[in-house]
Design a protein around this motif. Sequence first.
Motif, PDB file in Angstrom:
ATOM      1  N   GLU A 272       0.903  -1.266   0.103  1.00  0.00           N
ATOM      2  CA  GLU A 272      -0.023  -0.010  -0.125  1.00  0.00           C
ATOM      3  C   GLU A 272       0.780   1.219  -0.025  1.00  0.00           C
ATOM      4  O   GLU A 272       0.562   2.159  -0.878  1.00  0.00           O
ATOM      5  N   ILE A 273       1.933   1.264   0.939  1.00  0.00           N
ATOM      6  CA  ILE A 273       2.852   2.444   0.958  1.00  0.00           C
ATOM      7  C   ILE A 273       3.400   2.653  -0.642  1.00  0.00           C
ATOM      8  O   ILE A 273       3.492   3.703  -1.099  1.00  0.00           O
ATOM      9  N   TRP A 274       3.951   1.565  -1.324  1.00  0.00           N
ATOM     10  CA  TRP A 274       4.389   1.779  -2.455  1.00  0.00           C
ATOM     11  C   TRP A 274       3.566   2.359  -3.411  1.00  0.00           C
ATOM     12  O   TRP A 274       3.894   2.888  -4.401  1.00  0.00           O
ATOM     13  N   LYS A 275       2.281   1.502  -3.533  1.00  0.00           N
ATOM     14  CA  LYS A 275       1.362   2.290  -4.374  1.00  0.00           C
ATOM     15  C   LYS A 275       1.195   3.581  -4.254  1.00  0.00           C
ATOM     16  O   LYS A 275       0.945   4.337  -5.255  1.00  0.00           O
ATOM     17  N   ARG A 276       0.767   3.929  -3.084  1.00  0.00           N
ATOM     18  CA  ARG A 276       0.445   5.438  -2.932  1.00  0.00           C
ATOM     19  C   ARG A 276       1.726   6.372  -3.404  1.00  0.00           C
ATOM     20  O   ARG A 276       1.546   7.480  -3.986  1.00  0.00           O
ATOM     21  N   LEU A 277       2.894   5.845  -2.945  1.00  0.00           N
ATOM     22  CA  LEU A 277       3.898   6.871  -3.088  1.00  0.00           C
ATOM     23  C   LEU A 277       4.238   6.954  -4.627  1.00  0.00           C
ATOM     24  O   LEU A 277       4.448   8.200  -5.397  1.00  0.00           O
ATOM     25  N   ASN A 278       4.081   6.062  -5.412  1.00  0.00           N
ATOM     26  CA  ASN A 278       4.150   5.963  -7.085  1.00  0.00           C
ATOM     27  C   ASN A 278       2.863   6.565  -7.441  1.00  0.00           C
ATOM     28  O   ASN A 278       3.299   7.590  -8.466  1.00  0.00           O
ATOM     29  N   GLU A 279       1.716   6.530  -7.424  1.00  0.00           N
ATOM     30  CA  GLU A 279       0.648   7.408  -7.682  1.00  0.00           C
ATOM     31  C   GLU A 279       0.909   8.799  -7.500  1.00  0.00           C
ATOM     32  O   GLU A 279       0.365   9.457  -8.507  1.00  0.00           O
ATOM     33  N   VAL A 280       1.205   9.254  -6.444  1.00  0.00           N
ATOM     34  CA  VAL A 280       1.148  10.707  -6.112  1.00  0.00           C
ATOM     35  C   VAL A 280       2.412  11.095  -6.971  1.00  0.00           C
ATOM     36  O   VAL A 280       2.201  12.257  -7.572  1.00  0.00           O
ATOM     37  N   GLN A 281       3.595  10.484  -7.045  1.00  0.00           N
ATOM     38  CA  GLN A 281       4.642  10.877  -7.425  1.00  0.00           C
ATOM     39  C   GLN A 281       4.559  11.127  -9.280  1.00  0.00           C
ATOM     40  O   GLN A 281       4.837  12.216  -9.580  1.00  0.00           O
ATOM     41  N   VAL A 282       3.764  10.193  -9.885  1.00  0.00           N
ATOM     42  CA  VAL A 282       3.238  10.418 -11.286  1.00  0.00           C
ATOM     43  C   VAL A 282       2.284  11.626 -11.538  1.00  0.00           C
ATOM     44  O   VAL A 282       2.520  12.225 -12.415  1.00  0.00           O
ATOM     45  N   GLU A 283       1.377  11.368 -10.641  1.00  0.00           N
ATOM     46  CA  GLU A 283       0.259  12.605 -10.783  1.00  0.00           C
ATOM     47  C   GLU A 283       1.103  13.922 -10.694  1.00  0.00           C
ATOM     48  O   GLU A 283       0.706  14.724 -11.550  1.00  0.00           O
ATOM     49  N   LEU A 284       2.004  14.157  -9.666  1.00  0.00           N
ATOM     50  CA  LEU A 284       2.608  15.380  -9.517  1.00  0.00           C
ATOM     51  C   LEU A 284       3.608  15.575 -10.797  1.00  0.00           C
ATOM     52  O   LEU A 284       3.704  17.063 -11.320  1.00  0.00           O
ATOM     53  N   GLY A 285       4.251  14.802 -11.225  1.00  0.00           N
ATOM     54  CA  GLY A 285       5.040  15.000 -12.567  1.00  0.00           C
ATOM     55  C   GLY A 285       4.449  15.482 -13.453  1.00  0.00           C
ATOM     56  O   GLY A 285       4.906  16.279 -14.246  1.00  0.00           O
ATOM     57  N   LEU A 286       3.296  14.668 -13.992  1.00  0.00           N
ATOM     58  CA  LEU A 286       2.497  14.994 -15.011  1.00  0.00           C
ATOM     59  C   LEU A 286       1.696  16.406 -15.178  1.00  0.00           C
ATOM     60  O   LEU A 286       1.068  17.174 -16.073  1.00  0.00           O
ATOM     61  N   TRP A 287       1.569  16.850 -13.831  1.00  0.00           N
ATOM     62  CA  TRP A 287       0.777  17.886 -13.351  1.00  0.00           C
ATOM     63  C   TRP A 287       1.485  19.363 -13.880  1.00  0.00           C
ATOM     64  O   TRP A 287       0.983  20.407 -13.811  1.00  0.00           O
ATOM     65  N   LEU A 288       2.859  19.125 -13.766  1.00  0.00           N
ATOM     66  CA  LEU A 288       3.977  20.230 -13.747  1.00  0.00           C
ATOM     67  C   LEU A 288       3.714  21.005 -14.906  1.00  0.00           C
ATOM     68  O   LEU A 288       3.383  20.661 -16.012  1.00  0.00           O
ATOM     69  N   ARG A 289       4.084  22.434 -14.968  1.00  0.00           N
ATOM     70  CA  ARG A 289       3.888  23.223 -15.878  1.00  0.00           C
ATOM     71  C   ARG A 289       4.627  24.559 -15.798  1.00  0.00           C
ATOM     72  O   ARG A 289       4.855  24.783 -14.571  1.00  0.00           O
ATOM     73  N   PRO A 290       4.922  25.231 -16.970  1.00  0.00           N
ATOM     74  CA  PRO A 290       5.749  26.311 -16.653  1.00  0.00           C
ATOM     75  C   PRO A 290       4.860  27.382 -15.911  1.00  0.00           C
ATOM     76  O   PRO A 290       3.617  27.646 -15.997  1.00  0.00           O
ATOM     77  N   GLY A 291       5.485  28.394 -15.010  1.00  0.00           N
ATOM     78  CA  GLY A 291       4.670  29.394 -14.402  1.00  0.00           C
ATOM     79  C   GLY A 291       4.470  28.827 -12.615  1.00  0.00           C
ATOM     80  O   GLY A 291       4.321  29.938 -11.834  1.00  0.00           O
ATOM     81  N   VAL A 292       4.399  27.672 -12.106  1.00  0.00           N
ATOM     82  CA  VAL A 292       4.303  27.520 -10.889  1.00  0.00           C
ATOM     83  C   VAL A 292       5.609  27.382 -10.236  1.00  0.00           C
ATOM     84  O   VAL A 292       6.689  27.221 -10.753  1.00  0.00           O
ATOM     85  N   THR A 293       5.633  27.591  -9.004  1.00  0.00           N
ATOM     86  CA  THR A 293       7.004  27.861  -8.247  1.00  0.00           C
ATOM     87  C   THR A 293       7.331  26.450  -7.440  1.00  0.00           C
ATOM     88  O   THR A 293       6.555  25.261  -7.477  1.00  0.00           O
ATOM     89  N   GLY A 294       8.590  26.297  -7.100  1.00  0.00           N
ATOM     90  CA  GLY A 294       8.999  24.909  -6.606  1.00  0.00           C
ATOM     91  C   GLY A 294       8.157  24.858  -5.128  1.00  0.00           C
ATOM     92  O   GLY A 294       7.706  23.687  -4.655  1.00  0.00           O
ATOM     93  N   GLY A 295       7.784  25.912  -4.445  1.00  0.00           N
ATOM     94  CA  GLY A 295       7.057  26.012  -3.177  1.00  0.00           C
ATOM     95  C   GLY A 295       5.420  25.474  -3.555  1.00  0.00           C
ATOM     96  O   GLY A 295       4.990  24.493  -2.844  1.00  0.00           O
ATOM     97  N   GLU A 296       4.968  25.697  -4.736  1.00  0.00           N
ATOM     98  CA  GLU A 296       3.635  25.382  -5.124  1.00  0.00           C
ATOM     99  C   GLU A 296       3.771  23.952  -5.425  1.00  0.00           C
ATOM    100  O   GLU A 296       2.580  23.109  -4.980  1.00  0.00           O
ATOM    101  N   ILE A 297       4.561  23.414  -6.120  1.00  0.00           N
ATOM    102  CA  ILE A 297       4.777  21.991  -6.304  1.00  0.00           C
ATOM    103  C   ILE A 297       4.918  21.018  -5.324  1.00  0.00           C
ATOM    104  O   ILE A 297       4.194  20.097  -4.960  1.00  0.00           O
ATOM    105  N   PHE A 298       5.801  21.816  -4.299  1.00  0.00           N
ATOM    106  CA  PHE A 298       5.896  20.949  -2.696  1.00  0.00           C
ATOM    107  C   PHE A 298       4.480  20.775  -2.239  1.00  0.00           C
ATOM    108  O   PHE A 298       4.034  19.928  -1.765  1.00  0.00           O
ATOM    109  N   GLU A 299       3.733  22.098  -2.041  1.00  0.00           N
ATOM    110  CA  GLU A 299       2.347  22.160  -1.252  1.00  0.00           C
ATOM    111  C   GLU A 299       1.490  21.083  -1.852  1.00  0.00           C
ATOM    112  O   GLU A 299       0.664  20.403  -1.210  1.00  0.00           O
TER     113      GLU A 299
END
Length: 386
Positions: A272-299
């Motif tokens: 379960e831990i591994w599943k959650r780490l990976n799904e959140v990681q991939v979602e965040l990576g594919l959400w990235l876009r120009p204009g957001v800050t490092g802090g916004e990505i972290f939050e």
Amino acid sequence: MPRSPTIFNEPRMRAMMEREGLDLVIVRGVENSKYVSEFFHNGGNLGYRPFCAFYFRDPAKKPAFVVPAVDLHLAMTQTWIEDVRAYAMAEFFTDLEVHFYDDFFGAASAILQERGVKGMRVGTEGENLTSGFRQKLDTLLEGNELRDISFEMELVRMVKTPEEIRRLKRATEITVKAHESFRAAIKPGNSDEDLHKAASIRILQEGATAVNFINIAAGAANSFAAHAPFPRGYVMQRGDFVKVDMGAQVLGYSADFVRSYFVGGASERQQEIWKRLNEVQVELGLWLRPGVTGGEIFERGYSHISRYLNNFPREFVGHGIGLGSHEQPRMNRVNRTVLEPDTVVCIEYSYYHDGVRHHTEDTFLVTDKGVEHWTANCPRDLIVAA
């Protein structure tokens, strides 16, 4: 024959200098001097052997590059900078019959005098320089206004040129293939030395110019470790946790990503831990876009994983990558660096449970047209059959 830079983002450097009102930038740090000169030297990490680039905002004042004498000829063949000078270091003469200065500061002084450096605003790497070098450089630059541009140089390097992207992508492709060989070697009776050898051989067979690093955690003695730099001869058993953080290097640019495994089986909670780490990681990576800050990505990343895992331990969830393994934008709560197109980033998540440190890391290229997920084809199976 003069050539144009392919790694050094000269327009971006000029824009930074215009914005900061700088007339001259002097860089001696290992990564910055390689970046500006495009000479991938060995030895710049030695405090007594500086490699140093001088770059002027005024195009009439040509850039200059100072190197140890022993590296002069190779530097002249590889850098785009035409004015390359040497000081006596390691050798007093070489196959080139040219003048060698007595020391670095003799060469630097001549460049400053010839370029009329007086009353200028000069950017240096400030606190990142060794104290002795900085004191001498400050003395040499008396009569000029000095500015620490260490952070500004990080921002210059953050956005990659096409050649940098090519090298980083190739290094990542090779590392994904090396993971195939690494996974295939995970079995009871094999050691972490076998894993290291399998990954190293595959990296070189696939055309990398170097193995940059392979950090393996295997067995209870170091399953908690973030960076275990050396194999220790541990022989794997069924039920062991195995993790690898690895990067192939292509012409000075290295990959950096991570996978974790269990030999033969894992508990439901570990899965379960591994599943959650990976799904959140991939979602965040594919959400990235120009204009957001490092802090916004972290939050975003922190709030997402916190829905599933309590006491998430990480102070950051990702970083840029280039000549350095961790570059801007660093994705922590306080970073206000704005993500720009043509930035290569690593998103990574880790979590401690029952003596092991689950860790996953993936690489993404952010463009003005979307996100490329470079490590999407590297499997995420947690359990390797015993």
